[in-house]
Design a protein around this motif. Structure first.
Motif, mmCIF file in Angstrom:
data_model
loop_
_atom_site.group_PDB
_atom_site.id
_atom_site.type_symbol
_atom_site.label_atom_id
_atom_site.label_comp_id
_atom_site.label_asym_id
_atom_site.label_seq_id
_atom_site.Cartn_x
_atom_site.Cartn_y
_atom_site.Cartn_z
ATOM 1 N N UNK A 111 -38.203 -14.619 14.565
ATOM 2 C CA UNK A 111 -37.571 -15.400 13.503
ATOM 3 C C UNK A 111 -36.066 -15.196 13.570
ATOM 4 N N UNK A 112 -35.309 -16.302 13.594
ATOM 5 C CA UNK A 112 -33.854 -16.244 13.762
ATOM 6 C C UNK A 112 -33.172 -16.907 12.575
ATOM 7 N N UNK A 113 -32.193 -16.211 11.965
ATOM 8 C CA UNK A 113 -31.455 -16.758 10.823
ATOM 9 C C UNK A 113 -29.960 -16.467 10.984
ATOM 10 N N UNK A 114 -29.155 -17.245 10.276
ATOM 11 C CA UNK A 114 -27.702 -16.991 10.282
ATOM 12 C C UNK A 114 -27.378 -15.746 9.465
ATOM 13 N N UNK A 115 -27.907 -15.698 8.240
ATOM 14 C CA UNK A 115 -27.660 -14.542 7.371
ATOM 15 C C UNK A 115 -28.934 -14.173 6.627
ATOM 16 N N UNK A 116 -29.311 -12.928 6.680
ATOM 17 C CA UNK A 116 -30.492 -12.420 5.983
ATOM 18 C C UNK A 116 -30.098 -11.877 4.624
ATOM 19 N N UNK A 117 -30.807 -12.299 3.578
ATOM 20 C CA UNK A 117 -30.626 -11.716 2.256
ATOM 21 C C UNK A 117 -31.502 -10.475 2.161
ATOM 22 N N UNK A 118 -30.886 -9.324 1.999
ATOM 23 C CA UNK A 118 -31.624 -8.063 1.957
ATOM 24 C C UNK A 118 -31.964 -7.621 0.541
ATOM 25 N N UNK A 119 -31.502 -8.367 -0.473
ATOM 26 C CA UNK A 119 -31.805 -8.006 -1.868
ATOM 27 C C UNK A 119 -32.343 -9.246 -2.579
ATOM 28 N N UNK A 120 -33.612 -9.602 -2.347
ATOM 29 C CA UNK A 120 -34.180 -10.811 -2.957
ATOM 30 C C UNK A 120 -34.260 -10.692 -4.469
ATOM 31 N N UNK A 121 -34.168 -11.844 -5.144
ATOM 32 C CA UNK A 121 -34.230 -11.870 -6.600
ATOM 33 C C UNK A 121 -35.095 -13.043 -7.036
ATOM 34 N N UNK A 122 -36.340 -12.748 -7.362
ATOM 35 C CA UNK A 122 -37.262 -13.771 -7.848
ATOM 36 C C UNK A 122 -38.427 -13.067 -8.514
ATOM 37 N N UNK A 123 -38.916 -13.622 -9.631
ATOM 38 C CA UNK A 123 -39.965 -12.934 -10.383
ATOM 39 C C UNK A 123 -41.290 -12.883 -9.623
ATOM 40 N N UNK A 124 -41.443 -13.715 -8.577
ATOM 41 C CA UNK A 124 -42.687 -13.718 -7.800
ATOM 42 C C UNK A 124 -42.578 -12.853 -6.534
ATOM 43 N N UNK A 125 -41.411 -12.349 -6.237
ATOM 44 C CA UNK A 125 -41.207 -11.606 -5.000
ATOM 45 C C UNK A 125 -41.995 -10.301 -4.998
ATOM 46 N N UNK A 126 -42.723 -10.063 -3.919
ATOM 47 C CA UNK A 126 -43.478 -8.826 -3.753
ATOM 48 C C UNK A 126 -42.917 -7.944 -2.647
ATOM 49 N N UNK A 127 -42.110 -8.527 -1.754
ATOM 50 C CA UNK A 127 -41.617 -7.801 -0.596
ATOM 51 C C UNK A 127 -40.386 -8.529 -0.069
ATOM 52 N N UNK A 128 -39.447 -7.783 0.470
ATOM 53 C CA UNK A 128 -38.303 -8.442 1.110
ATOM 54 C C UNK A 128 -38.743 -9.020 2.444
#
Length: 383
Positions: free
Chosen positions: A84-101
């Motif tokens: 998986x290739x991305x320009x910028x990875x968000x390492x601190x996710x913010x969402x009430x449904x998030x279970x894992x980064x």
């Protein structure tokens, strides 16, 4: 200090292009066809879509990972892509449904991620030259070594990737759409039909939609024979999506050919291509494929434009269509065939994904059309 020394991962293409960046997720080395997806959201579904087996997926949207990963929205039991290739990875996710980064999810799944490269440059190269084989490594940062590996790797054309992602045995599917999907659970219909879904690498949201419109679903492996499927006494047969080149799947083509005329058939993506091959058409590889949640498709029966989610690198050749195939949908970007029906048998298919989660839902009506075909088939049998 050299660029190589600063970098923790390197992506090299068979055309000699090299991209250095930072690794996330797992470590190691993988080979695959490098492709791109233009969706702004839905990376969790993309990661777990079995159709990406054998591919290194690049996201064109610059920031990925901001809402994390949740296990309610996955499309299979784990990531199926090579990397998986991305320009910028968000390492601190913010969402009430998030279970894992995203980083933790890929690390636990053993999938390599690459960030910090110029994804615009990579995508422009893929659009102008076409999808190409690449090698992504965190253990070998020598560009010439990786380029040589990419050039020696086999093409995705001619490979049977379905065997890597299909289930080992048949099973019953009972889950319906959840609270965050198109329809609420209370909008689901009572069970009306028994559908056998042939799994070539199926997305789970297809199964959720089938149960939502009133189908009892039995999932069978992609290698199942027509006799095995007919023995289950279904009212209809569904042909699933899946990875790679459809032409090597001679077992699937033979099964579909033997089922034609016996039961209503509905196919999506790879299932669409396999139906075309079973009916006598041919397929070919697209230059860089259609992958994203924003592909415009014209419904030729009513002249309406549907915004669709897509993920495929092959298409049906319009010049090889037999007389009994009517084209029902066309891609407005390149005029490729996006839907068809057989005029003398109860069978139809679409190249795009009407069930797409985290994507447009303009085409959900197709599941009801499948039910209508089964209605007519049941009435005909009673008569």
């Amino acid at each position: 200090m050299s660029q190589e020394a600063k970098s923790s991962a390197c992506l090299a293409l068979a055309d000699g292009s090299v991209f250095f960046g930072s690794a996330f997720g797992a470590s190691g080395e993988v080979t695959g066809e490098v492709v791109f997806n233009t969706s702004m959201t839905g990376y969790g579904e993309i990661l777990t879509d079995p159709s990406y087996c054998g591919q290194i997926v690049t996201m064109t949207y610059p920031l990925i990972g901001n809402y994390g990963i949740n296990f309610e929205d996955v499309e299979s039991n784990g990531p199926r892509l090579r990397a998986f290739v991305v320009r910028e990875l968000c390492r601190a996710p913010s969402n009430f449904r998030s279970e894992l980064s995203l980083d933790d999810y890929l690390r636990k799944a053993g999938v390599i991620g690459l960030e910090g490269i110029d994804t615009r440059s990579l995508v422009r190269r893929l659009r102008s030259q076409g999808s190409v084989t690449g090698v992504l490594s965190t253990v070998d940062l020598d560009p010439q070594s990786l380029i040589a590996k990419a050039q020696a790797a086999p093409s995705i054309v001619g490979q049977d990737l379905v065997q890597e992602v299909m289930p080992a045995a048949s099973f019953a599917w009972t889950e319906r759409l959840g609270n965050f999907a198109t329809l609420a659970p209370q909008d689901s219909q009572p069970t009306r039909y028994h559908v056998v879904a042939i799994d070539y690498g199926m997305k789970w949201n297809i199964l959720r939609h089938l149960t939502q419109v009133g189908c009892r679903v039995t999932v069978v492996p992609g290698t199942s024979t027509a006799a095995e499927i007919l023995a289950l006494q279904p009212d209809g047969v569904f042909l699933s999506n899946g990875p790679g080149d459809p032409e090597p799947l001679t077992y699937a083509i033979r099964t579909i050919r033997e089922l034609l005329g016996k039961l209503p058939i509905f196919g999506i993506c790879l299932g669409h291509q396999l139906l075309g091959l079973a009916a006598g058409a041919r397929t070919y590889k697209l230059k860089f494929g259609h992958r994203g949640a924003n592909q415009p498709v014209m419904n030729l029966r009513n002249s309406k434009v549907e915004i669709t989610s897509q993920n495929h690198g092959f298409a049906i050749d319009a010049l090889t269509l037999p007389a009994n195939i009517e084209v029902t949908h066309r891609n407005l970007n390149d005029q490729t065939i996006e839907g068809m029906r057989l005029t003398d048998q109860p069978a139809f298919s679409v190249q795009y994904h009407p069930e797409a989660a985290a994507g447009p839902h303009d085409s959900a009506y197709l599941f009801e059309e499948f039910c209508s075909l089964m209605d007519l088939s049941v009435e005909k049998m009673k008569a």
